[in-house]
Design a protein around this motif. Structure first.
Motif, PDB file in Angstrom:
ATOM      1  N   SER A  16     -16.124 -12.003  73.789  1.00 22.88           N
ATOM      2  CA  SER A  16     -15.339 -13.226  73.663  1.00 22.88           C
ATOM      3  C   SER A  16     -15.496 -14.134  74.885  1.00 22.88           C
ATOM      4  N   VAL A  17     -15.340 -13.569  76.083  1.00 17.71           N
ATOM      5  CA  VAL A  17     -15.420 -14.423  77.275  1.00 17.71           C
ATOM      6  C   VAL A  17     -16.839 -14.923  77.523  1.00 17.71           C
ATOM      7  N   CYS A  18     -17.832 -14.111  77.207  1.00 19.61           N
ATOM      8  CA  CYS A  18     -19.219 -14.539  77.402  1.00 19.61           C
ATOM      9  C   CYS A  18     -19.608 -15.628  76.405  1.00 19.61           C
ATOM     10  N   ARG A  19     -19.203 -15.456  75.147  1.00 19.01           N
ATOM     11  CA  ARG A  19     -19.494 -16.481  74.133  1.00 19.01           C
ATOM     12  C   ARG A  19     -18.793 -17.791  74.484  1.00 19.01           C
ATOM     13  N   THR A  20     -17.578 -17.693  74.983  1.00 19.41           N
ATOM     14  CA  THR A  20     -16.839 -18.892  75.379  1.00 19.41           C
ATOM     15  C   THR A  20     -17.519 -19.590  76.552  1.00 19.41           C
ATOM     16  N   ALA A  21     -17.949 -18.829  77.550  1.00 13.35           N
ATOM     17  CA  ALA A  21     -18.550 -19.417  78.742  1.00 13.35           C
ATOM     18  C   ALA A  21     -19.951 -19.954  78.492  1.00 13.35           C
ATOM     19  N   ILE A  22     -20.728 -19.285  77.648  1.00 15.73           N
ATOM     20  CA  ILE A  22     -22.142 -19.619  77.494  1.00 15.73           C
ATOM     21  C   ILE A  22     -22.456 -20.297  76.165  1.00 15.73           C
ATOM     22  N   GLY A  23     -21.763 -19.918  75.124  1.00 16.87           N
ATOM     23  CA  GLY A  23     -22.034 -20.518  73.818  1.00 16.87           C
ATOM     24  C   GLY A  23     -23.305 -19.973  73.193  1.00 16.87           C
ATOM     25  N   ASP A  24     -24.014 -20.830  72.481  1.00 15.90           N
ATOM     26  CA  ASP A  24     -25.190 -20.412  71.711  1.00 15.90           C
ATOM     27  C   ASP A  24     -26.377 -19.988  72.568  1.00 15.90           C
ATOM     28  N   GLU A  25     -26.344 -20.273  73.861  1.00 14.97           N
ATOM     29  CA  GLU A  25     -27.437 -19.866  74.743  1.00 14.97           C
ATOM     30  C   GLU A  25     -27.355 -18.388  75.128  1.00 14.97           C
ATOM     31  N   LEU A  26     -26.257 -17.714  74.783  1.00 16.70           N
ATOM     32  CA  LEU A  26     -26.106 -16.284  75.049  1.00 16.70           C
ATOM     33  C   LEU A  26     -27.078 -15.502  74.180  1.00 16.70           C
ATOM     34  N   ARG A  27     -27.866 -14.631  74.787  1.00 16.95           N
ATOM     35  CA  ARG A  27     -28.830 -13.810  74.056  1.00 16.95           C
ATOM     36  C   ARG A  27     -28.301 -12.394  73.845  1.00 16.95           C
ATOM     37  N   SER A  28     -27.803 -11.755  74.915  1.00 17.95           N
ATOM     38  CA  SER A  28     -27.314 -10.381  74.784  1.00 17.95           C
ATOM     39  C   SER A  28     -26.308 -10.068  75.884  1.00 17.95           C
ATOM     40  N   ILE A  29     -25.509  -9.008  75.623  1.00 13.23           N
ATOM     41  CA  ILE A  29     -24.542  -8.494  76.594  1.00 13.23           C
ATOM     42  C   ILE A  29     -24.688  -6.978  76.608  1.00 13.23           C
ATOM     43  N   THR A  30     -24.819  -6.406  77.790  1.00 15.31           N
ATOM     44  CA  THR A  30     -24.889  -4.952  77.925  1.00 15.31           C
ATOM     45  C   THR A  30     -23.916  -4.500  79.009  1.00 15.31           C
ATOM     46  N   TYR A  31     -23.062  -3.571  78.653  1.00 12.98           N
ATOM     47  CA  TYR A  31     -22.123  -2.933  79.584  1.00 12.98           C
ATOM     48  C   TYR A  31     -22.782  -1.654  80.079  1.00 12.98           C
ATOM     49  N   PHE A  32     -22.623  -1.332  81.372  1.00  9.13           N
ATOM     50  CA  PHE A  32     -23.226  -0.105  81.896  1.00  9.13           C
ATOM     51  C   PHE A  32     -22.410   0.485  83.036  1.00  9.13           C
ATOM     52  N   THR A  33     -22.564   1.806  83.166  1.00 14.56           N
ATOM     53  CA  THR A  33     -22.047   2.559  84.304  1.00 14.56           C
ATOM     54  C   THR A  33     -23.242   3.322  84.870  1.00 14.56           C
ATOM     55  N   ALA A  34     -22.994   4.168  85.844  1.00 10.84           N
ATOM     56  CA  ALA A  34     -24.084   4.953  86.419  1.00 10.84           C
ATOM     57  C   ALA A  34     -24.689   5.922  85.404  1.00 10.84           C
ATOM     58  N   ASP A  35     -23.893   6.326  84.409  1.00 17.41           N
ATOM     59  CA  ASP A  35     -24.336   7.362  83.480  1.00 17.41           C
ATOM     60  C   ASP A  35     -24.543   6.922  82.038  1.00 17.41           C
ATOM     61  N   ASP A  36     -24.119   5.736  81.687  1.00 19.33           N
ATOM     62  CA  ASP A  36     -24.138   5.352  80.293  1.00 19.33           C
ATOM     63  C   ASP A  36     -24.305   3.844  80.162  1.00 19.33           C
ATOM     64  N   HIS A  37     -24.603   3.390  78.956  1.00 19.74           N
ATOM     65  CA  HIS A  37     -24.680   1.957  78.682  1.00 19.74           C
ATOM     66  C   HIS A  37     -24.510   1.714  77.186  1.00 19.74           C
ATOM     67  N   GLU A  38     -24.121   0.479  76.887  1.00 18.02           N
ATOM     68  CA  GLU A  38     -23.984   0.086  75.489  1.00 18.02           C
ATOM     69  C   GLU A  38     -24.273  -1.405  75.373  1.00 18.02           C
ATOM     70  N   GLN A  39     -25.156  -1.752  74.452  1.00 20.26           N
ATOM     71  CA  GLN A  39     -25.391  -3.163  74.175  1.00 20.26           C
ATOM     72  C   GLN A  39     -24.254  -3.638  73.278  1.00 20.26           C
ATOM     73  N   LEU A  40     -23.503  -4.604  73.758  1.00 18.18           N
ATOM     74  CA  LEU A  40     -22.314  -5.074  73.059  1.00 18.18           C
ATOM     75  C   LEU A  40     -22.602  -6.236  72.120  1.00 18.18           C
ATOM     76  N   TYR A  41     -23.658  -6.969  72.411  1.00 17.28           N
ATOM     77  CA  TYR A  41     -23.963  -8.164  71.628  1.00 17.28           C
ATOM     78  C   TYR A  41     -25.457  -8.439  71.695  1.00 17.28           C
ATOM     79  N   LEU A  42     -26.012  -8.848  70.574  1.00 17.51           N
ATOM     80  CA  LEU A  42     -27.396  -9.299  70.508  1.00 17.51           C
ATOM     81  C   LEU A  42     -27.453 -10.446  69.511  1.00 17.51           C
ATOM     82  N   ARG A  43     -27.920 -11.581  69.974  1.00 17.80           N
ATOM     83  CA  ARG A  43     -27.991 -12.757  69.102  1.00 17.80           C
ATOM     84  C   ARG A  43     -28.858 -12.468  67.886  1.00 17.80           C
ATOM     85  N   ASP A  44     -28.485 -13.017  66.743  1.00 18.06           N
ATOM     86  CA  ASP A  44     -29.120 -12.714  65.457  1.00 18.06           C
ATOM     87  C   ASP A  44     -30.623 -12.979  65.410  1.00 18.06           C
ATOM     88  N   ASP A  45     -31.124 -13.952  66.157  1.00 21.01           N
ATOM     89  CA  ASP A  45     -32.536 -14.303  66.067  1.00 21.01           C
ATOM     90  C   ASP A  45     -33.437 -13.446  66.961  1.00 21.01           C
TER      91      ASP A  45
END
Length: 131
Positions: A16-45
């Motif tokens: 939500s905050v990334c889409r609000t700040a960046i809009g349609d120019e956002l390509r992807s969001i990935t959350y990570f720690t030292a041991d794990d990661h998860e891609q939270l968002y990937l633009r449809d195209d």
């Protein structure tokens, strides 16, 4: 993903905050720690089969960078920007938690806005911002 907070809630808030700040120019969001990661968002195209493990491994180096730059005359670490031919990677770390976003070209104010929004979510959602 192992975490002391609900990944779904954190993920939704970060998207939500990334889409609000960046809009349609956002390509992807990935959350990570030292041991794990998860891609939270990937633009449809964009292709879904990208190997993000290499990116995550590189962005984890930011945990060490925080310590390296701590107590410098430059002030506190805020975020890192990597510039590429067709876009950017912006990494924000709070304690032991990080997020990187990929974007189309943006102006500097938009980078600062998204990094500030991510930092706020991580500080408010994760106990002590470092667990």
């Amino acid at each position: 993903m192992s975490s002391s907070v609900s990944t779904d809630d954190l993920g939704e808030e970060l998207v939500s905050v990334c889409r609000t700040a960046i809009g349609d120019e956002l390509r992807s969001i990935t959350y990570f720690t030292a041991d794990d990661h998860e891609q939270l968002y990937l633009r449809d195209d964009l292709e879904r089969d990208a190997d993000i493990d290499r990116f995550v491994a590189n962005e984890r180096l930011g945990f060490t960078s925080q310590q390296t730059y701590g107590n410098s005359e430059l002030g506190d670490y805020e975020f890192t920007i990597r510039v590429f031919e067709w876009g950017y990677v912006t990494r924000t770390i709070v304690g032991e938690h990080g997020v990187y976003v990929t974007t189309d070209p943006l102006n500097m104010n938009e980078f600062h806005e998204v990094a500030t929004a991510i930092r706020t979510v991580l500080e408010e959602t994760i106990p002590d911002g470092s667990s």
